[in-house]
Design a protein around this motif. Structure first.
Motif, PDB file in Angstrom:
ATOM      1  N   ARG A 227       0.535  -1.074  -0.022  1.00 18.18           N
ATOM      2  CA  ARG A 227      -0.368  -0.104  -0.039  1.00 18.18           C
ATOM      3  C   ARG A 227       1.126   1.508  -0.356  1.00 18.18           C
ATOM      4  N   ILE A 228       2.034   1.532   0.834  1.00 15.86           N
ATOM      5  CA  ILE A 228       3.243   2.277   1.000  1.00 15.86           C
ATOM      6  C   ILE A 228       3.281   2.649  -0.638  1.00 15.86           C
ATOM      7  N   ALA A 229       3.806   1.687  -1.060  1.00 11.41           N
ATOM      8  CA  ALA A 229       4.704   2.647  -2.625  1.00 11.41           C
ATOM      9  C   ALA A 229       3.327   2.877  -2.965  1.00 11.41           C
ATOM     10  N   ALA A 230       2.279   3.695  -2.929  1.00  5.76           N
ATOM     11  CA  ALA A 230       1.793   4.235  -3.850  1.00  5.76           C
ATOM     12  C   ALA A 230       1.956   5.484  -3.380  1.00  5.76           C
ATOM     13  N   SER A 231       2.799   5.478  -2.063  1.00  8.24           N
ATOM     14  CA  SER A 231       3.292   7.748  -1.799  1.00  8.24           C
ATOM     15  C   SER A 231       4.342   8.075  -2.286  1.00  8.24           C
ATOM     16  N   ASP A 232       4.466   9.530  -2.761  1.00  5.31           N
ATOM     17  CA  ASP A 232       4.781  10.457  -2.989  1.00  5.31           C
ATOM     18  C   ASP A 232       5.665  10.256  -3.613  1.00  5.31           C
ATOM     19  N   PRO A 233       6.084  10.476  -4.234  1.00  5.35           N
ATOM     20  CA  PRO A 233       7.925  10.196  -5.335  1.00  5.35           C
ATOM     21  C   PRO A 233       8.127  11.398  -4.245  1.00  5.35           C
ATOM     22  N   THR A 234       8.200  12.431  -4.916  1.00  3.18           N
ATOM     23  CA  THR A 234       8.776  13.709  -4.686  1.00  3.18           C
ATOM     24  C   THR A 234       9.744  13.588  -3.289  1.00  3.18           C
ATOM     25  N   MET A 235       8.538  13.381  -2.129  1.00  2.00           N
ATOM     26  CA  MET A 235       8.635  13.042  -0.886  1.00  2.00           C
ATOM     27  C   MET A 235       9.554  12.098  -0.588  1.00  2.00           C
ATOM     28  N   TRP A 236       9.583  11.271  -1.014  1.00  2.00           N
ATOM     29  CA  TRP A 236      10.513   9.914  -0.665  1.00  2.00           C
ATOM     30  C   TRP A 236      11.363  10.077  -0.918  1.00  2.00           C
TER      31      TRP A 236
END
Ligand SMILES: NC(=O)c1ccc[n+]([C@@H]2O[C@H](COP(=O)([O-])OP(=O)(O)OC[C@H]3O[C@@H](n4cnc5c(N)ncnc54)[C@H](O)[C@@H]3O)[C@@H](O)[C@H]2O)c1
Ligand SMILES: O=C(O)C(=O)C[C@]1(C(=O)O)C=C[C@@H](O)C=C1
Length: 307
Positions: A227-236
């Motif tokens: 699920r968490i792999a859908a998180s924002d690329p810039t943030m990560w």
């Protein structure tokens, strides 16, 4: 609850700022909330949904006369925002942030904080895989921890006010040193995100071999885990660039454990696998029993059992 800050300014209007605005309103913690985001589109959306009392067209305008300014932008953008708002910060005001990494944010922001202004970094341990101004919700921080990272010269009354704000938004407040925070978060948040991103990459790689079945039939395990792999690329991207050492340390340990399990599978060493899974299951269950996993279905029961 009563007003803690007369004017709060939120810079960066995404999931966390949006949730803060709604949580502050829910409890009446701020007299006025101003906001600013870099893109005109985000500012328009924030105006449309009435996220703040006033949306400004520059960070400085939003921060002017604020009693509390909270930097809610990706970690890599904190310094630029601090530089922009520095000239308008009023004496006695507090600047805080919600960045997922603390040491580099402190190093980047501190030099821009004028004398007489308090800088108290913070990190709410709550989020989702969604981002942007429409993703916020008032309950996000309920029963979650917010870690404050006071600086050696931090004013106690200013720290107490910020702690009261986070408690008012539903969070449990703890204090930590920046390096310890970054190591703990590398274990509990940053490395797990990296592994989830990787697992989706592996599935995508295999898609060519399995003719889309991996995605079509993605089982509950895959869905829960990624699920968490859908998180924002810039943030990560910014999290990994800014918590490099701690993440590499934890990733090294993770790889060693993974190699040991890989060898056990190859050698048919069922005892090793069974013992390892028994041990880790007990630890995972311990987290639930200790009432630290507020997402777990049996959190309520575990809490009730404890009385
Ligand atoms: N998402 C989470 O689960 C979570 C949890 C806790 C803390 N955090 C931290 O909170 C911060 C914000 O995360 P989020 O999830 O709310 O992100 P988000 O992507 O939902 O929102 C970020 C906002 O910042 C704006 N922005 C980006 N660069 C900017 C700049 N230079 N000036 C002004 N605005 C700028 C974006 O337009 C966007 O509105 C990050 O530092 C992140 O590490 C995130
Ligand atoms: O639940 C999620 O989606 C999150 O990733 C939230 C999460 C976490 O790892 O727990 C992500 C980053 C943060 O800085 C704090 C919280």
């Amino acid at each position: 609850m009563s007003v803690i800050y007369k004017r709060v300014s939120l810079i960066g209007l995404g999931l966390i700022a949006g949730s803060m605005a709604l949580a502050m309103r829910r409890a009446g913690l701020a007299g006025e909330i101003t906001g600013y985001a870099r893109s005109a589109e985000t500012r328009d959306t924030a105006r449309e949904i009435g996220l703040c009392d006033r949306i400004c067209d520059s960070a400085a305008e939003a921060a002017k006369d604020a009693d509390l300014v909270v930097l809610c932008v990706p970690v890599g953008a904190m310094e630029a925002v601090a530089r922009d708002i520095a000239p308008v910060l009023k004496p006695g005001a507090t600047v805080s942030d919600v960045g997922s990494v603390k040491r580099t944010v402190i190093e980047a922001v501190s030099p821009h904080i004028p004398d007489g202004v308090h800088f108290i970094p913070a990190h709410p341990l709550a989020g989702t895989e969604h981002s942007g101004p429409r993703s916020g919700f008032a309950e996000l921080f309920d029963n979650r921890f917010c870690i404050l990272v006071p600086q050696p010269d931090s004013d106690r009354a200013a720290v107490d006010s910020l702690a009261a704000l986070w408690r008012g938004m539903g969070a449990n407040v703890d204090e930590m040193d920046a390096d310890h925070h970054d190591l703990v978060l590398a274990v509990t948040s940053h490395t797990p995100h990296l592994i989830a991103y990787t697992m989706v990459g592996v599935a995508d790689d295999l898609r060519r071999v399995t003719d889309s079945e991996v995605i079509k039939y993605s089982a509950a395990g895959f869905r829960d885990f990624t699920r968490i792999a859908a998180s924002d690329p810039t943030m990560w991207r910014d999290v990994f660039l800014n918590n490099k050492d701690a993440t590499l340390e934890i990733l090294g340990r993770f790889t060693e454990e993974l190699f040991a399990l890989q060898r056990a599978i190859r050698q048919g060493d069922g005892d090793h696998l069974f013992d390892y899974f028994t041990h880790t299951r007990a630890i995972r269950r311990g987290i639930i029993d200790a009432g630290q996993d507020t997402d777990a279905p049996d959190f309520g029961r575990a809490k009730a059992q404890k009385g």
